[in-house]
Design a protein around this motif. Structure first.
Motif, PDB file in Angstrom:
ATOM      1  N   SER A 203       0.946  -1.101  -0.054  1.00  0.00           N
ATOM      2  CA  SER A 203       0.082  -0.129  -0.037  1.00  0.00           C
ATOM      3  C   SER A 203       0.771   1.313   0.060  1.00  0.00           C
ATOM      4  O   SER A 203       2.068   1.421   0.201  1.00  0.00           O
ATOM      5  N   GLU A 204       0.391   2.485  -0.248  1.00  0.00           N
ATOM      6  CA  GLU A 204       1.150   3.788  -0.145  1.00  0.00           C
ATOM      7  C   GLU A 204       1.486   3.905   1.169  1.00  0.00           C
ATOM      8  O   GLU A 204       2.818   4.299   1.077  1.00  0.00           O
ATOM      9  N   TRP A 205       0.980   3.571   2.296  1.00  0.00           N
ATOM     10  CA  TRP A 205       1.755   3.332   3.645  1.00  0.00           C
ATOM     11  C   TRP A 205       2.849   2.621   3.818  1.00  0.00           C
ATOM     12  O   TRP A 205       3.726   3.039   4.307  1.00  0.00           O
ATOM     13  N   ASN A 206       2.691   1.374   3.281  1.00  0.00           N
ATOM     14  CA  ASN A 206       3.730   0.360   3.472  1.00  0.00           C
ATOM     15  C   ASN A 206       4.884   0.957   2.731  1.00  0.00           C
ATOM     16  O   ASN A 206       6.133   0.847   3.201  1.00  0.00           O
ATOM     17  N   ALA A 207       4.826   1.427   1.712  1.00  0.00           N
ATOM     18  CA  ALA A 207       5.972   2.133   0.770  1.00  0.00           C
ATOM     19  C   ALA A 207       6.713   3.130   1.804  1.00  0.00           C
ATOM     20  O   ALA A 207       7.928   3.463   1.505  1.00  0.00           O
ATOM     21  N   PHE A 208       5.621   4.208   2.214  1.00  0.00           N
ATOM     22  CA  PHE A 208       6.190   5.034   2.865  1.00  0.00           C
ATOM     23  C   PHE A 208       6.954   4.670   4.114  1.00  0.00           C
ATOM     24  O   PHE A 208       8.211   5.180   4.262  1.00  0.00           O
ATOM     25  N   VAL A 209       6.811   3.931   4.697  1.00  0.00           N
ATOM     26  CA  VAL A 209       7.145   3.233   5.858  1.00  0.00           C
ATOM     27  C   VAL A 209       8.630   2.721   5.649  1.00  0.00           C
ATOM     28  O   VAL A 209       9.736   2.719   6.167  1.00  0.00           O
ATOM     29  N   ARG A 210       8.801   1.747   4.448  1.00  0.00           N
ATOM     30  CA  ARG A 210      10.019   1.305   3.880  1.00  0.00           C
ATOM     31  C   ARG A 210      10.721   2.477   3.670  1.00  0.00           C
ATOM     32  O   ARG A 210      12.068   2.247   3.908  1.00  0.00           O
ATOM     33  N   GLN A 211      10.385   3.450   2.871  1.00  0.00           N
ATOM     34  CA  GLN A 211      11.435   4.572   2.555  1.00  0.00           C
ATOM     35  C   GLN A 211      11.854   5.423   3.938  1.00  0.00           C
ATOM     36  O   GLN A 211      12.977   5.645   3.729  1.00  0.00           O
ATOM     37  N   LEU A 212      10.917   5.251   4.840  1.00  0.00           N
ATOM     38  CA  LEU A 212      11.442   5.865   6.117  1.00  0.00           C
ATOM     39  C   LEU A 212      12.443   5.055   6.536  1.00  0.00           C
ATOM     40  O   LEU A 212      13.518   5.552   6.982  1.00  0.00           O
ATOM     41  N   ALA A 213      12.483   3.717   6.811  1.00  0.00           N
ATOM     42  CA  ALA A 213      13.400   2.834   7.255  1.00  0.00           C
ATOM     43  C   ALA A 213      14.778   3.046   6.498  1.00  0.00           C
ATOM     44  O   ALA A 213      15.838   3.003   7.109  1.00  0.00           O
ATOM     45  N   GLU A 214      14.503   2.906   5.122  1.00  0.00           N
ATOM     46  CA  GLU A 214      15.757   3.114   4.463  1.00  0.00           C
ATOM     47  C   GLU A 214      16.321   4.239   4.532  1.00  0.00           C
ATOM     48  O   GLU A 214      17.772   4.334   4.685  1.00  0.00           O
ATOM     49  N   GLU A 215      15.917   5.530   4.682  1.00  0.00           N
ATOM     50  CA  GLU A 215      16.408   6.833   4.800  1.00  0.00           C
ATOM     51  C   GLU A 215      17.237   6.769   5.883  1.00  0.00           C
ATOM     52  O   GLU A 215      18.100   7.601   5.935  1.00  0.00           O
ATOM     53  N   PHE A 216      16.755   6.219   7.068  1.00  0.00           N
ATOM     54  CA  PHE A 216      17.210   6.525   8.420  1.00  0.00           C
ATOM     55  C   PHE A 216      18.114   5.441   8.867  1.00  0.00           C
ATOM     56  O   PHE A 216      18.235   5.308  10.263  1.00  0.00           O
ATOM     57  N   GLY A 217      18.016   4.189   8.184  1.00  0.00           N
ATOM     58  CA  GLY A 217      18.903   3.066   8.606  1.00  0.00           C
ATOM     59  C   GLY A 217      18.055   2.376   9.768  1.00  0.00           C
ATOM     60  O   GLY A 217      18.795   1.998  10.641  1.00  0.00           O
ATOM     61  N   LEU A 218      16.700   2.344   9.648  1.00  0.00           N
ATOM     62  CA  LEU A 218      16.160   1.604  10.670  1.00  0.00           C
ATOM     63  C   LEU A 218      15.868   0.216  10.260  1.00  0.00           C
ATOM     64  O   LEU A 218      15.399  -0.131   9.198  1.00  0.00           O
ATOM     65  N   SER A 219      15.881  -0.848  11.369  1.00  0.00           N
ATOM     66  CA  SER A 219      15.362  -1.948  10.922  1.00  0.00           C
ATOM     67  C   SER A 219      14.000  -2.298  10.846  1.00  0.00           C
ATOM     68  O   SER A 219      13.297  -1.847  11.914  1.00  0.00           O
ATOM     69  N   PRO A 266      14.541  13.786  12.148  1.00  0.00           N
ATOM     70  CA  PRO A 266      13.346  15.027  11.753  1.00  0.00           C
ATOM     71  C   PRO A 266      11.954  14.320  11.927  1.00  0.00           C
ATOM     72  O   PRO A 266      11.893  13.173  12.481  1.00  0.00           O
ATOM     73  N   ARG A 267      10.855  15.285  11.755  1.00  0.00           N
ATOM     74  CA  ARG A 267       9.421  14.891  11.945  1.00  0.00           C
ATOM     75  C   ARG A 267       9.057  14.219  10.589  1.00  0.00           C
ATOM     76  O   ARG A 267       8.976  15.036   9.766  1.00  0.00           O
ATOM     77  N   PRO A 268       8.689  13.090  10.446  1.00  0.00           N
ATOM     78  CA  PRO A 268       8.247  12.417   9.232  1.00  0.00           C
ATOM     79  C   PRO A 268       6.883  12.947   9.356  1.00  0.00           C
ATOM     80  O   PRO A 268       6.084  13.015  10.133  1.00  0.00           O
ATOM     81  N   VAL A 269       6.195  13.117   7.863  1.00  0.00           N
ATOM     82  CA  VAL A 269       4.885  13.690   7.732  1.00  0.00           C
ATOM     83  C   VAL A 269       4.257  12.929   6.333  1.00  0.00           C
ATOM     84  O   VAL A 269       5.224  12.846   5.427  1.00  0.00           O
ATOM     85  N   TYR A 270       3.231  12.161   6.660  1.00  0.00           N
ATOM     86  CA  TYR A 270       2.710  11.598   5.340  1.00  0.00           C
ATOM     87  C   TYR A 270       1.735  12.537   4.575  1.00  0.00           C
ATOM     88  O   TYR A 270       0.924  13.039   5.183  1.00  0.00           O
ATOM     89  N   PRO A 271       1.953  12.705   3.360  1.00  0.00           N
ATOM     90  CA  PRO A 271       0.968  13.338   2.621  1.00  0.00           C
ATOM     91  C   PRO A 271      -0.248  12.871   1.926  1.00  0.00           C
ATOM     92  O   PRO A 271      -0.242  11.797   1.273  1.00  0.00           O
ATOM     93  N   TRP A 272      -1.368  13.390   2.466  1.00  0.00           N
ATOM     94  CA  TRP A 272      -2.660  12.851   2.057  1.00  0.00           C
ATOM     95  C   TRP A 272      -3.086  14.127   0.765  1.00  0.00           C
ATOM     96  O   TRP A 272      -3.044  15.460   0.955  1.00  0.00           O
ATOM     97  N   SER A 273      -3.596  13.319  -0.223  1.00  0.00           N
ATOM     98  CA  SER A 273      -4.181  14.271  -1.312  1.00  0.00           C
ATOM     99  C   SER A 273      -5.547  13.706  -1.627  1.00  0.00           C
ATOM    100  O   SER A 273      -5.979  12.633  -1.588  1.00  0.00           O
ATOM    101  N   LEU A 274      -6.433  14.698  -2.309  1.00  0.00           N
ATOM    102  CA  LEU A 274      -7.639  14.419  -2.766  1.00  0.00           C
ATOM    103  C   LEU A 274      -7.559  14.440  -4.312  1.00  0.00           C
ATOM    104  O   LEU A 274      -6.803  15.008  -4.997  1.00  0.00           O
TER     105      LEU A 274
END
Length: 325
Positions: A203-219, A266-274
């Protein structure tokens, strides 16, 4: 030879041809897999021709099925036009997909209804933007919420507007060693690791969390799906000292065992669009956009020095170059 075709049978065929899968087609129509299979067989019996080659795991259109698909779509379109011709001239309800009833998009719909409680609104929850876009193109819904970015697959006839940058928080069980903090940093998450429920498809959320983990070296650890709020709490306990990312707009008050801590540095923010179709915009879509614009100071607050978005979102939305339009 004249045939009195049953529109329900024709629609079942068309949806199955579009999905190429009986279970997914049944879910889309809202009936059982057995029922949609029976409908298609009844239609084949009426036509005297097999419409699908049925394999153990997939289906394919026969030559007859391929010839029938175009006219079948025309039949359904003609039926819709005939029904519209005799309906009283009242606006149809705003049909909006909010992804899930617990998430940020519902806040905007509630704001619309608070402004005018009599407004006709029908909600659907397809769990991801990519699942709602086909329904938008077919005219089954008027608009949909989700994360829009260059790889989101937005059709050319659609357009979108950013309506919310939702802060991401960390969810912990109340006994977690860090549960007494008032906030957590990315450095804290590198120590704990993160986890999230996975529902079998990206999902879009799954992909966002994966990118967050990759960006900041999170397991990152994936669990099975959370089948209920109670089950989510159980999974939270099972994952020990790991944190689960979640949206700050979601209420977690259903359980005193959950601590919801803001993320910073930093503070992660999730973008919602209509998202809506350019040529078929429902009048209430514009009213929701107006509400989002009025709340932009709070809903779209973004500081490039302290907030984080994945690269694709920054490139498309221009969030770090000014307020999105």
């Amino acid at each position: 030879m004249d045939l009195d075709l049953d529109l329900a049978l024709v629609r079942s065929f068309v949806v199955t041809a579009e999905e190429m899968h009986f279970r997914r087609a049944a879910e889309r129509i809202g009936i059982t897999q057995q029922a949609i299979s029976q409908r298609v067989r009844r239609l084949e019996s009426q036509l005297g021709a097999a419409l699908f080659h049925r394999g153990p795991r997939s289906v394919e259109l026969t030559d007859a099925g391929q010839r029938f698909l175009g006219p079948a779509r025309d039949v359904l379109a003609a039926a819709r036009a005939a029904a519209e011709a005799v309906r009283p001239p009242v606006p149809h309800p705003l049909r909006v997909d909010v992804v899930d009833g617990r998430l940020a998009p519902l806040h905007l719909v509630r704001a619309l209804l608070e402004e005018d409680p009599a407004l006709p609104v029908n909600l659907s929850m397809r769990q991801a933007l990519h699942a709602s876009l086909p329904a938008l193109v077919r005219g089954e819904i008027d608009c949909a919420f989700g994360r829009v970015h260059p790889d989101a697959g937005i059709p050319p006839e659609a357009t979108s507007r950013l309506v919310r940058l939702e802060p991401v928080c960390a969810l912990l069980p109340r006994t977690h060693p860090l549960a007494d903090r008032d906030r957590l940093t990315m450095a804290d998450l590198r120590q704990t690791g993160i986890w999230m429920p996975h529902y079998g498809q990206e999902s879009e959320w799954n992909a966002f969390v994966r990118q967050l983990a990759e960006e900041f070296g999170l397991s990152l650890t994936l669990s099975g799906p959370a089948l209920s709020e109670e089950h989510f709490v159980e999974l939270l306990w099972e994952h020990g000292e790991m944190a689960c990312p979640g949206g700050a707009d979601v209420s977690y008050s259903y359980s005193p065992d959950i601590r919801c801590l803001p993320l910073v540095e930093p503070r992660p923010v999730y973008p919602w669009s209509l998202v809506w179709l350019r040529q078929h915009r429902h009048p209430l879509v514009q009213r929701m956009i107006g509400l989002a614009r009025a709340a932009a100071t709070e809903w779209l607050a973004c500081d490039p020095s302290r907030d984080w978005l994945p690269g694709p979102d920054r490139a498309l939305l221009g969030v770090f170059e000014g307020t999105p339009g």
